[in-house]
Design an enzyme around this catalytic site. Structure first.
Site, PDB file in Angstrom:
ATOM      1  N   LYS A  12      39.158  41.590 115.030  1.00 34.83           N
ATOM      2  CA  LYS A  12      38.494  42.653 114.265  1.00 34.83           C
ATOM      3  C   LYS A  12      37.223  42.097 113.658  1.00 34.83           C
ATOM      4  CE  LYS A  12      39.311  46.997 113.104  1.00 34.83           C
ATOM      5  NZ  LYS A  12      39.556  47.995 114.178  1.00 34.83           N
ATOM      6  N   THR A  57      44.079  44.874 116.314  1.00 35.80           N
ATOM      7  CA  THR A  57      42.937  44.559 115.455  1.00 35.80           C
ATOM      8  C   THR A  57      42.987  45.381 114.169  1.00 35.80           C
ATOM      9  OG1 THR A  57      41.446  46.197 116.453  1.00 35.80           O
ATOM     10  CG2 THR A  57      41.567  44.009 117.481  1.00 35.80           C
ATOM     11  N   PHE A 155       0.525  18.434 109.757  1.00 34.38           N
ATOM     12  CA  PHE A 155       0.928  18.506 111.163  1.00 34.38           C
ATOM     13  C   PHE A 155      -0.237  18.066 112.030  1.00 34.38           C
ATOM     14  CE2 PHE A 155       2.159  20.857 115.142  1.00 34.38           C
ATOM     15  CZ  PHE A 155       3.287  20.085 115.394  1.00 34.38           C
ATOM     16  N   ARG A 172      -0.956  22.022 104.677  1.00 31.29           N
ATOM     17  CA  ARG A 172      -0.573  23.353 105.131  1.00 31.29           C
ATOM     18  C   ARG A 172       0.594  23.875 104.311  1.00 31.29           C
ATOM     19  NH1 ARG A 172       3.238  23.032 110.599  1.00 31.29           N
ATOM     20  NH2 ARG A 172       4.697  21.461 109.811  1.00 31.29           N
ATOM     21  N   GLN A 215      10.737  19.010 111.631  1.00 36.25           N
ATOM     22  CA  GLN A 215      11.864  18.193 112.073  1.00 36.25           C
ATOM     23  C   GLN A 215      12.171  17.090 111.059  1.00 36.25           C
ATOM     24  OE1 GLN A 215       9.405  19.295 114.007  1.00 36.25           O
ATOM     25  NE2 GLN A 215      10.017  19.515 116.151  1.00 36.25           N
ATOM     26  N   ASN A 241       9.980  28.096 111.768  1.00 33.93           N
ATOM     27  CA  ASN A 241       8.747  27.758 111.073  1.00 33.93           C
ATOM     28  C   ASN A 241       8.014  29.064 110.782  1.00 33.93           C
ATOM     29  OD1 ASN A 241       6.429  26.595 110.068  1.00 33.93           O
ATOM     30  ND2 ASN A 241       6.307  25.026 111.669  1.00 33.93           N
ATOM     31  N   HIS A 243       5.136  30.681 109.943  1.00 30.96           N
ATOM     32  CA  HIS A 243       3.747  30.253 109.952  1.00 30.96           C
ATOM     33  C   HIS A 243       2.899  31.023 108.933  1.00 30.96           C
ATOM     34  CE1 HIS A 243       4.625  27.937 113.506  1.00 30.96           C
ATOM     35  NE2 HIS A 243       5.027  29.017 114.166  1.00 30.96           N
TER      36      HIS A 243
END
Length: 288
Positions: A12, A57, A155, A172, A215, A241, A243
């Site tokens: 269920k 169920t 980055f 950033r 990461q 990510n 952005h």
């Protein structure tokens, strides 16, 4: 040609339950979504339609409501364990139970005893597996934990080929909606305290890490939780990510020193990874 019945389960899905505990004029609210899946001696129901081994169920749904009244609902992991053990231990044809619960947060409106507001917090989650041989797996977690660092993220140094247009940056916005699931090495756990502490550690690591990549942040968050919480042996992440792109304001005669951004919802990078103890039992096993 020989055909065989492969792995199967039934249950269920999404039994919605709201439990109110009335402590005089002060009420306490528990809002959860319970899904159960059972497997075992199910060959006959698939091959011939014989339902003798099937716990309906609808019965699973009713069990959730009845157990909420009889036993209450405190920590979702404990409630999931209670249900899973009941399904397997009470029915000889059921050999394995999987119970998944999501919990939605409410806060009491100040100066009231029975008025609540749904918060914008993450959704707390758990998945419990219980086998007839007594083996147990408890995975706690959360999803939609939205976090953002407005600086402290870079980055650069990535692969550049003929299709690369992304510009390197040393400053950033780093934003994500964390989905994290962590496996317990034991079940004798204060799940409420453990959840609060892991969540706190994840947030601290996100804030403390000067990030060169999402990461790196993911690993730092997992490492922080595992180093501080011995009951946790493995933690898995899915982190989109989210952005934020700097808007070009030069056409309007304006500069933009990392102040005005466009928040894009898609497409997005999706970072996934696992951090685990070297001696974690059943390391890398499937959790579904």
């Amino acid at each position: 040609m020989t055909l065989l019945l492969g792995p199967n389960r039934y249950g269920k899905a999404e039994t919605r339950l709201v439990r109110v505990v009335r402590d005089g004029d002060v009420h306490h609210l528990k809002d959860i979504n319970v899904s159960s899946s059972l497997s075992g001696e199910m060959e006959s129901v698939h091959l011939t339609g014989d339902n003798a081994a099937v716990l309906p169920t609808d019965t699973q749904k009713n069990t959730v409501y009845a157990f909420a009244r009889r036993h209450g609902v405190d920590q979702i992991e404990d409630f999931a364990l209670l249900l899973a053990r009941h399904y397997v231990d009470s029915q000889p044809t059921i050999h394995h139970a999987r119970v998944e619960i999501e919990e939605y947060a409410w806060e009491r409106i100040p100066a009231t005893g029975h008025s609540f507001v749904r918060t914008g917090q993450e959704v707390r989650t758990c998945v419990v597996h219980y086998d007839r041989d007594g083996s147990v797996s408890v995975v706690s977690g959360l999803k939609d934990l939205v976090v953002l660092n407005s600086t402290g993220s870079e980055f650069h140094g990535y692969i550049v080929d003929g299709y690369t247009t992304l510009k390197p940056t040393t400053d950033r916005i780093l934003a994500t909606a964390v989905t994290a699931r962590w496996r317990h090495s034991v079940t004798d756990v204060d799940f409420g305290k453990s959840y609060a502490e892991v969540r706190k550690l994840l947030l601290e690591a996100f804030a403390d890490t000067h990030s060169l990549s999402l990461q790196q942040t993911l690993y730092a968050m997992g490492r922080r939780a595992l180093e501080a919480r011995p009951e946790v042996c493995e933690i898995r992440f899915a982190m989109p990510n989210k952005h934020h792109f700097l808007v070009d304001l030069e056409p309007f005669g304006l500069d933009n020193d990392n102040e005005v951004f466009y928040a894009a919802d898609r497409p997005y990078g999706l970072i996934e990874g696992t951090v685990l103890r070297e001696d974690a039992p059943d390391a890398g096993q499937a959790w579904e």
